[in-house]
Motif scaffolding. Structure first.
Motif, PDB file in Angstrom:
ATOM      1  N   THR B  51       6.590  -7.362  33.663  1.00  0.00           N
ATOM      2  CA  THR B  51       7.003  -6.080  33.097  1.00  0.00           C
ATOM      3  C   THR B  51       6.789  -6.059  31.583  1.00  0.00           C
ATOM      4  OG1 THR B  51       8.768  -6.271  34.713  1.00  0.00           O
ATOM      5  CG2 THR B  51       8.836  -4.367  33.260  1.00  0.00           C
ATOM      6  N   CYS B  54       3.096  -6.170  30.614  1.00  0.00           N
ATOM      7  CA  CYS B  54       2.436  -4.907  30.936  1.00  0.00           C
ATOM      8  C   CYS B  54       2.661  -3.818  29.892  1.00  0.00           C
ATOM      9  CB  CYS B  54       2.891  -4.401  32.306  1.00  0.00           C
ATOM     10  SG  CYS B  54       1.953  -5.155  33.627  1.00  0.00           S
ATOM     11  N   LYS B  55       3.691  -4.000  29.083  1.00  0.00           N
ATOM     12  CA  LYS B  55       3.916  -3.046  27.996  1.00  0.00           C
ATOM     13  C   LYS B  55       2.767  -3.099  27.000  1.00  0.00           C
ATOM     14  CE  LYS B  55       8.908  -3.160  27.342  1.00  0.00           C
ATOM     15  NZ  LYS B  55       9.838  -3.567  26.295  1.00  0.00           N
ATOM     16  N   TYR B  56       2.142  -4.269  26.910  1.00  0.00           N
ATOM     17  CA  TYR B  56       1.116  -4.475  25.902  1.00  0.00           C
ATOM     18  C   TYR B  56      -0.294  -4.567  26.475  1.00  0.00           C
ATOM     19  CZ  TYR B  56       5.355  -5.562  23.377  1.00  0.00           C
ATOM     20  OH  TYR B  56       6.611  -5.483  22.843  1.00  0.00           O
TER      21      TYR B  56
END
Ligand SMILES: Nc1ncnc2c1ncn2[C@@H]1O[C@H](COP(=O)(O)OP(=O)(O)OP(=O)(O)O)[C@@H](O)[C@H]1O
Ligand SMILES: [Mg+2]
Lengths: 276, 91
Positions: B51, B54-56
């Motif tokens: 998670t 996946c933000k980056y």
């Protein structure tokens, strides 16, 4: 007022029925015999048994869960042993509520116990569920009770992994001292190659040996009468537990380990009348 | 008769059973230890890592590999994250 030397020791195994409660009672009582103020805490919520083994089942009024839920205070729940004034027990409750133990509650009660006791022995339930995890969570040291038998050794290995990852000390990057206690050992069967030897188990689990408790009729006699082995008459098991406590207290140094191990094994031979 | 049978047992199957036990344990434990069998938070850790990453960067499940190995003195948590090539990222 915190006793600096106060120690929390969990007695654990993973596998059930290997001798945790017997060991908690015997080691707790022997520490008390030697003048250390000791409490044995039953973490087996729902299946309370320590009170029976220690012979105080009729004196249980309040229990561990009552204290956690603030329905009673600690001094109301603690039972003082009638034979030894240094020995106390904190009984488990018979509730079926699995969530009765909370991490915060356990931490608080143990912190309170630390103020009064030199040794806090936590008798863990079997398995690796909540009760077992909480029993070991705040421990400074662990006694891993193992029978010389494949499933017990495997579960002990698993528990060692849990101790290395799920204890507060592990999370703070501190060492948690682990001791192997081999119980229900039958020297005759080992010599005949029918049972894993102490060397086998020690090599596989790779933790220092605290002691070897022989398979002994004295253990059943002790539980029948509600007298911890170390408070009962002279027996092979009593001597072995006394020896284990000497090692626990550091009276027998690591370097002399070979010496005391062969001494124990010799002792066991003396007691082995017919091949077990 | 009884003594004789005992004697046979002694030199037959029983003599070896402790040795067999030792060998079986060594194998099963080498698996258990490399599985990180005791760590039930590994799947959750893996998920949370995914998670955050996946933000980056856009990656999928299979590209995060979390493993725990226990040796005599310590445990090693091994993280292996394959990032997509720069080209794929901008595409
Ligand atoms: N050294 C021994 N010699 C003979 N019998 C023993 C020995 N140690 C334990 N036992 C017997 O094994 C049984 C289980 O012992 P105990 O209750 O101490 O195990 P436990 O690990 O606490 O079990 P549980 O996982 O259910 O809490 C008892 O009947 C006890 O008398
Ligand atoms: Mg028990």
């Amino acid at each position: 007022m915190v006793k600096s030397e106060s120690k929390i020791i969990v007695v654990t195994s993973g596998k059930g029925g290997v001798g945790k409660t017997t060991t908690s009672a015997a080691i707790g009582a022997e520490l008390a015999n030697r003048g250390h103020k000791t409490v044995v805490v039953d973490f087996d919520i729902g299946l309370r048994n320590l009170d029976l083994i220690m012979g105080c089942e009729r004196r249980v009024i309040f229990d561990f869960v009552n204290v956690i839920q603030s329905d009673a205070n600690l001094s109301q729940a603690l039972i003082k042993d009638k034979r030894n004034e240094n020995l106390f027990i904190l009984p488990a409750s018979q509730t079926r509520d699995k969530d009765a133990l909370t991490a915060e509650g356990v931490e608080r009660v143990l912190a309170d116990l630390r103020k009064e006791f030199a040794f806090i022995i936590c008798d863990s339930p079997a398995g690796i569920e909540r009760g077992a995890l909480l029993a070991l969570r705040y421990a400074d040291e662990a006694i891993i009770v193992t029978n010389p038998e494949v499933s017990s050794v495997r579960d002990s290995d698993r528990i060692i992994g849990v101790l290395n990852s799920r204890t507060q000390r592990a999370e703070q990057n501190l060492e948690i001292k682990k001791h192997l206690l081999l119980t229900r050992y039958a020297q005759g069967r080992v010599q005949r190659g029918e049972m894993l030897s102490v060397e086998d188990v020690q090599e596989i689990l790779a933790i220092p040996l605290l002691g070897i408790i022989p398979e002994s009729t004295a253990v059943l006699n002790a539980s029948n009468s509600g007298v911890p082995v170390t408070l009962g008459p002279v027996s092979d098991a009593k001597r072995a537990y006394q020896q284990a406590v000497a090692v626990l207290l550091g009276e027998e140094s690591q370097s002399r380990q070979k010496g005391w191990k062969s001494k124990i094994l010799e002792g066991l031979k003396l007691f082995t009348r017919s091949p077990a | 008769m009884n003594i004789f049978k005992k004697f046979l047992d002694g030199i037959g199957t029983n003599r070896k059973s402790a040795k067999v036990a030792r060998e079986r344990l060594q194998i099963v434990l080498s698996h258990q230890r490399s599985d990180g069998g005791d760590i039930d938070f590994l799947p959750k850790l893996r998920h949370e890592l995914l998670t955050v990453i996946c933000k980056y960067v856009k990656i999928d499940q299979e590209q995060v590999n979390v493993q725990l190995q226990r040796t005599e003195n310590c445990s090693i948590l091994e993280l292996n994250i394959t990032l997509p090539s720069a080209k794929e990222q901008t595409a």
